[in-house]
Design an enzyme around this catalytic site. Structure first.
Site, PDB file in Angstrom:
ATOM      1  CB  SER A  71      35.372  40.691  42.529  1.00 54.58           C
ATOM      2  OG  SER A  71      35.283  39.488  41.783  1.00 54.58           O
ATOM      3  CG  ASP A  72      35.831  36.491  47.831  1.00 54.25           C
ATOM      4  OD1 ASP A  72      36.608  37.223  48.479  1.00 54.25           O
ATOM      5  OD2 ASP A  72      35.807  35.264  47.933  1.00 54.25           O
ATOM      6  CD  GLN A  73      39.006  32.824  41.507  1.00 57.96           C
ATOM      7  OE1 GLN A  73      40.156  32.760  41.939  1.00 57.96           O
ATOM      8  NE2 GLN A  73      38.732  33.052  40.243  1.00 57.96           N
TER       9      GLN A  73
END
Length: 198
Positions: A71-73
């Protein structure tokens, strides 16, 4: 149903670990070592998607039977998805970010990639979440930073803690998207893979 030997969260983030812990699943964390700098992406969605995919892909290549979650934001201000907002890292930068956020809408593009190499399973998606900041005074900003220490958080706040006091409005389908990993979408994908969740 896809057989699996283990679940791996491809992250070193304590916040993502806390989100995973909500599900009551056995898993382990392995932090992937990838270059997180932009490679010509012109929208935050594109950068978040690539980074989440690469994180999961790297660990899935090492553990082909595992279900790997990456996951990345990426944060960005309204009308400027090409201007990526990173972690402030210093108090001075955090003050500057929150001053710039004052009275503005901040968007978060949060990508999720779930991969299992041995079964050729790969699903990557991007969810968006929006927060509208109230007008912030400098003394409020300094008090907030001193208490929450959000120096490792894009946008300079922790919504799960005192950061909620900075907002006027929160808009999105799943608050965990704002926290760094869209858990409702993750649950849907894990159920597809035969992982029992309520």
């Amino acid at each position: 149903m896809i057989k699996h030997t283990e679940i791996i969260l491809a992250s070193g983030s304590q916040t993502r670990r806390d989100l995973m812990n909500r599900l009551g699943l056995q898993y382990r964390c392995i932090a992937p070592d990838i270059d997180e700098s932009p490679h010509g992406e012109i929208h935050a969605d594109e950068l978040a998607r690539r980074l989440a995919f690469e994180k999961a892909q790297l660990i899935a290549g090492q553990y082909p039977n595992a279900i790997v979650i990456g996951s990345d934001q990426v944060a960005w201000r309204e009308h400027a998805p090409q201007d990526f907002i990173g972690k402030p890292l210093t108090v001075e930068h955090a003050i500057a970010q929150l001053q710039a956020n004052s009275g503005q809408s901040l968007y978060f593009s949060t990508a999720l990639s779930v991969q299992q190499q041995s079964s050729s399973f790969e699903h990557t998606l991007v969810e968006q979440y929006q927060v509208k900041f109230r007008t912030l005074q400098l003394d409020e900003i300094k008090r907030y930073i001193a208490q929450d220490q959000p120096l490792q958080c894009a946008g300079s706040f922790k919504c799960e803690q005192l950061g909620i006091s900075l907002f006027e409005q929160m808009i999105g389908a799943d608050q965990t998207t704002l926290m760094g990993m869209p858990v409702m979408q993750l649950c849907r994908i894990l159920r597809q893979l035969g992982i029992p969740l309520p």
